[in-house]
Design an enzyme around this catalytic site. Structure first.
Site, short mmCIF file in Angstrom:
data_model
loop_
_atom_site.label_atom_id
_atom_site.label_comp_id
_atom_site.label_asym_id
_atom_site.label_seq_id
_atom_site.Cartn_x
_atom_site.Cartn_y
_atom_site.Cartn_z
CG ASP A 128 34.79 58.38 90.68
OD1 ASP A 128 35.48 58.51 89.66
OD2 ASP A 128 35.20 57.81 91.71
CB ALA A 174 26.04 47.86 98.50
N GLY A 175 29.14 49.08 96.94
CA GLY A 175 30.46 49.57 97.31
C GLY A 175 30.58 51.07 97.10
N GLY A 187 31.73 51.99 81.19
CA GLY A 187 32.14 53.13 82.01
C GLY A 187 33.22 54.01 81.41
CB SER A 206 45.56 53.92 86.15
OG SER A 206 45.01 55.22 86.00
CG ASN A 238 37.41 61.05 91.95
OD1 ASN A 238 36.90 62.04 92.47
ND2 ASN A 238 37.43 60.89 90.64
CE LYS A 292 37.71 55.77 93.30
NZ LYS A 292 36.72 55.66 92.25
P1 NDP Z 1 33.76 47.87 95.95
O1 NDP Z 1 34.73 46.76 96.22
O2 NDP Z 1 33.68 49.01 96.89
O3 NDP Z 1 32.26 47.23 95.85
C1 NDP Z 1 31.98 46.12 95.05
C2 NDP Z 1 30.51 45.69 95.23
O4 NDP Z 1 30.26 44.64 94.31
C3 NDP Z 1 30.17 45.15 96.62
O5 NDP Z 1 28.89 45.57 96.98
C4 NDP Z 1 30.23 43.62 96.43
O6 NDP Z 1 29.32 42.90 97.26
C5 NDP Z 1 29.75 43.48 95.00
N1 NDP Z 1 30.32 42.31 94.33
C6 NDP Z 1 31.63 41.96 94.20
N2 NDP Z 1 31.75 40.84 93.45
C7 NDP Z 1 30.49 40.48 93.11
C8 NDP Z 1 29.96 39.39 92.36
N3 NDP Z 1 30.76 38.47 91.79
N4 NDP Z 1 28.61 39.30 92.21
C9 NDP Z 1 27.79 40.21 92.76
N5 NDP Z 1 28.24 41.27 93.50
C10 NDP Z 1 29.57 41.40 93.67
O7 NDP Z 1 34.07 48.36 94.47
P2 NDP Z 1 33.89 49.84 93.86
O8 NDP Z 1 32.49 50.27 94.02
O9 NDP Z 1 34.97 50.73 94.36
O10 NDP Z 1 34.24 49.58 92.30
C11 NDP Z 1 33.41 48.76 91.51
C12 NDP Z 1 33.89 48.78 90.06
O11 NDP Z 1 33.69 50.06 89.49
C13 NDP Z 1 35.37 48.45 89.89
O12 NDP Z 1 35.48 47.42 88.92
C14 NDP Z 1 35.97 49.74 89.40
O13 NDP Z 1 37.07 49.53 88.53
C15 NDP Z 1 34.80 50.39 88.68
N6 NDP Z 1 34.89 51.87 88.60
C16 NDP Z 1 34.85 52.49 87.38
C17 NDP Z 1 34.95 53.89 87.28
C18 NDP Z 1 34.94 54.55 85.95
O14 NDP Z 1 35.38 55.71 85.85
N7 NDP Z 1 34.42 53.94 84.91
C19 NDP Z 1 35.10 54.73 88.47
C20 NDP Z 1 35.08 53.99 89.70
C21 NDP Z 1 35.00 52.61 89.75
P3 NDP Z 1 29.60 42.57 98.83
O15 NDP Z 1 29.23 43.82 99.58
O16 NDP Z 1 28.69 41.42 99.11
O17 NDP Z 1 31.05 42.24 98.93
#
Ligand code: NDP
Length: 264
Positions: free
Chosen positions: A100, A122-123, A229, A15, A85, A64
């Site tokens: 965020d 969809a995370g 990002g 971080s 966050n 979060k």
């Molecule tokens: P989550 O784990 O909550 O969600 C990840 C999503 O991605 C899920 O829907 C998952 O699908 C999908 N996924 C994971 N791997 C793959 C793949 N190989 N192919 C296709 N889909 C995939 O993560 P977050 O939303 O919390 O974070 C996502 C990213 O955003 C992180 O890398 C984080 O570092 C970044 N981020 C950046 C920020 C910034 O300030 N720039 C702020 C916040 C986050 P499924 O539901 O099927 O598991």
């Protein structure tokens, strides 16, 4: 009085939030310190904030949503996102915010004439972005590889698709919120599908920063203007700082101080 802040997550070593905030304290002559805490288990989140006598904290992956649950009060758009966050600790009362989402919105200000937006993933990040984009009047569609996390989006009125569905192709902006390509060479959607949905796309965005992901390379190859990002990270930090210090400092001064981290 020396005020204490930190970022809490797992992993956390990577971080750059401590660098951003500490440089701003230095430049603005503020007596405060910002560190990082690696947390093993969400159950100790509240004790960590009180144990370290923190005035405030940023919360990152994967805590979060747990952070949302431990707050006494939630402000603003975080109520709908159901993930935070940023936490402020005032005399033992915890107030939660989501910076965020507005941080992301600020980072796409330069994108013009956007109407239809596709979010891949969809995370937690997809939730934050979808809600703020909806509030700002954009049409948002969510595509994920599995159904599991669609309940939140359906309840909010978003159209959702999995990779197997027939996807529309009318998107102006495509945002990747999946970690695909971070540790491998995968695209967030199979290539032929990505080609189909991006027929009319003018902008691409990957929330991951400091790495040219396969998705951003795809955008470059198709002449789709794109960004990562990094600015989202910067602006969420500026907004968190602003909350920590009760809007006392000028936002451009905070932004300029933090921006220097990228030049050091
Ligand atoms: P989550 O784990 O909550 O969600 C990840 C999503 O991605 C899920 O829907 C998952 O699908 C999908 N996924 C994971 N791997 C793959 C793949 N190989 N192919 C296709 N889909 C995939 O993560 P977050 O939303 O919390 O974070 C996502 C990213 O955003 C992180 O890398 C984080 O570092 C970044 N981020 C950046 C920020 C910034 O300030 N720039 C702020 C916040 C986050 P499924 O539901 O099927 O598991």
């Amino acid at each position: 009085m020396n005020r204490q802040f930190c970022v809490i997550g797992n992993p956390i070593a990577h971080s750059i939030s401590p660098k951003l905030h500490n440089l701003a304290y230095k430049r603005l002559d503020i007596c405060a310190n910002y560190s990082r805490v690696l947390l093993d288990d969400e159950s100790s989140l509240k004790n960590t904030i009180f144990g370290y006598k923190l005035n405030g904290a940023n919360i990152t992956v994967p805590f979060k949503e747990s952070a949302f649950k431990i707050c006494d009060e939630i402000k603003g758009i975080a109520k709908e996102i159901k993930a935070i966050n940023t936490i402020v600790n005032k005399d033992g009362k915890l107030t939660g915010f989501n910076t965020d989402a507005p941080g992301f919105l600020k980072s796409i200000e330069e994108f013009d004439s956007i109407k239809n937006v596709l979010i891949l993933g969809a995370g937690g990040t997809a939730r934050a972005l979808s809600i703020i984009l909806k509030h700002s009047g954009f049409n948002v569609v969510v595509v994920n590889r599995s159904h599991g996390r669609f309940d939140f989006f359906k309840a909010q009125g978003f159209t959702t698709f999995t990779h197997e569905d027939n996807l529309p192709d009318n998107f102006d902006l495509i945002i990747n919120t999946t970690p695909a390509g971070l540790k491998d060479s995968n695209l967030p959607l199979p290539l032929h599908k990505l080609d189909q949905i991006s027929k009319h796309a003018r902008y691409g965005y990957d929330v991951v920063y400091n790495i040219k992901t396969p998705f951003l390379r795809f955008c470059n190859e198709r002449n789709i203007k794109n960004k990562d990002g990094l600015e989202m990270l910067l602006y969420q930090a500026v907004l968190a700082f602003d909350i920590f210090f009760d809007n006392k400092y000028n936002k451009s001064d905070i932004t300029n101080a933090m921006k220097d981290v990228f030049l050091l």
